[in-house]
Design a protein around this motif. Sequence first.
Motif, mmCIF file in Angstrom:
data_model
loop_
_atom_site.group_PDB
_atom_site.id
_atom_site.type_symbol
_atom_site.label_atom_id
_atom_site.label_comp_id
_atom_site.label_asym_id
_atom_site.label_seq_id
_atom_site.Cartn_x
_atom_site.Cartn_y
_atom_site.Cartn_z
ATOM 1 N N SER A 134 1.019 -9.231 -4.199
ATOM 2 C CA SER A 134 2.429 -9.508 -3.875
ATOM 3 C C SER A 134 3.239 -8.296 -4.305
ATOM 4 N N PHE A 135 4.177 -7.889 -3.447
ATOM 5 C CA PHE A 135 5.035 -6.738 -3.744
ATOM 6 C C PHE A 135 6.502 -7.163 -3.670
ATOM 7 N N LEU A 136 7.302 -6.672 -4.618
ATOM 8 C CA LEU A 136 8.755 -6.829 -4.545
ATOM 9 C C LEU A 136 9.264 -5.561 -3.881
ATOM 10 N N ILE A 137 9.806 -5.729 -2.667
ATOM 11 C CA ILE A 137 10.232 -4.570 -1.868
ATOM 12 C C ILE A 137 11.754 -4.473 -1.942
ATOM 13 N N ASP A 138 12.228 -3.288 -2.287
ATOM 14 C CA ASP A 138 13.667 -3.046 -2.423
ATOM 15 C C ASP A 138 14.284 -2.864 -1.040
ATOM 16 N N MET A 139 15.603 -2.702 -1.002
ATOM 17 C CA MET A 139 16.323 -2.582 0.272
ATOM 18 C C MET A 139 15.969 -1.291 1.007
ATOM 19 N N SER A 146 4.662 -5.285 -8.524
ATOM 20 C CA SER A 146 3.499 -5.802 -7.793
ATOM 21 C C SER A 146 2.699 -6.711 -8.710
ATOM 22 N N LYS A 147 2.021 -7.708 -8.122
ATOM 23 C CA LYS A 147 1.186 -8.660 -8.864
ATOM 24 C C LYS A 147 -0.094 -8.914 -8.065
ATOM 25 N N VAL A 148 -1.166 -9.212 -8.797
ATOM 26 C CA VAL A 148 -2.426 -9.610 -8.153
ATOM 27 C C VAL A 148 -2.397 -11.124 -8.022
ATOM 28 N N ALA A 160 -6.889 -0.684 -8.819
ATOM 29 C CA ALA A 160 -6.824 0.465 -7.900
ATOM 30 C C ALA A 160 -6.014 0.101 -6.660
ATOM 31 N N ALA A 161 -6.179 -1.099 -6.148
ATOM 32 C CA ALA A 161 -5.408 -1.529 -4.971
ATOM 33 C C ALA A 161 -3.932 -1.653 -5.334
ATOM 34 N N ARG A 162 -3.622 -2.250 -6.487
ATOM 35 C CA ARG A 162 -2.222 -2.426 -6.913
ATOM 36 C C ARG A 162 -1.539 -1.079 -7.114
ATOM 37 N N ALA A 163 -2.244 -0.158 -7.778
ATOM 38 C CA ALA A 163 -1.652 1.158 -8.048
ATOM 39 C C ALA A 163 -1.500 1.971 -6.765
ATOM 40 N N GLY A 164 -2.514 1.932 -5.889
ATOM 41 C CA GLY A 164 -2.461 2.739 -4.670
ATOM 42 C C GLY A 164 -1.431 2.228 -3.676
ATOM 43 N N LEU A 165 -1.358 0.909 -3.485
ATOM 44 C CA LEU A 165 -0.430 0.359 -2.494
ATOM 45 C C LEU A 165 1.000 0.292 -3.024
ATOM 46 N N ARG A 185 3.500 -10.069 0.915
ATOM 47 C CA ARG A 185 2.074 -10.147 0.536
ATOM 48 C C ARG A 185 1.245 -9.240 1.426
ATOM 49 N N ILE A 186 0.108 -8.833 0.848
ATOM 50 C CA ILE A 186 -0.861 -8.039 1.612
ATOM 51 C C ILE A 186 -2.251 -8.321 1.059
ATOM 52 N N GLU A 187 -3.249 -8.288 1.945
ATOM 53 C CA GLU A 187 -4.651 -8.421 1.525
ATOM 54 C C GLU A 187 -5.336 -7.093 1.809
#
Length: 193
Positions: A134-139, A146-148, A160-165, A185-187
């Motif tokens: 899950s990502f909190l996306i700003d305006m 981000s959270k797993v 690695a996925a959290r840091a890279g994305l 969200r993203i998978e």
Amino acid sequence: MSYAVQKDSSRRLTGLVAVIAFHVVLVYALVHGLARKIVEVVRQPLETKIIEEVKAPPPDKPPPPPPPKLSMPPPPYIPPPEVQVQVPVSAPTITAVTSEPVRTPPVVDANTCEKPAYPPASVRANEVGLVRLSFLIDMDGKVLDSKVERSSGHRRLDEAARAGLSLCKFRPATVNGKPERSWGRIEYVWKLE
């Protein structure tokens, strides 16, 4: 040369006389037709029958053709009557319009950014899996947090996925066309190639 021929000569003579007698009787029978009579007695009378050829039955008569279809003539055309309806003219009514805000969710797409690097320790350990983040996306589309949400089963791959994305820039959510801060969200699938 003295042989005992005398005993055999009487036997031979008897045999010769018997053969001559048999031939004489045979010639007598042939001359007088005894052989013909024996053949006639042995031979059966011949019966003859005439067998008629079996003829195939005549083919059935074909069924009579179906009767012609009689169609109904089309109904006569009767034009519809002309009717004039007078609609009363009324003043336009004013209705209250309440509009709900139109929301669009953020567009979180990993194809818009660089692929996260596969951790070398995970490559050696043949670790693979799917991570839901899950990502909190700003305006402005940048990731604030981000959270797993669902782990791949391997902590190195999740981080690695959290840091890279988190370095990616996404399209923010909108309310009535204006950008708004929101979660998306993203998978991400980790697989060895």
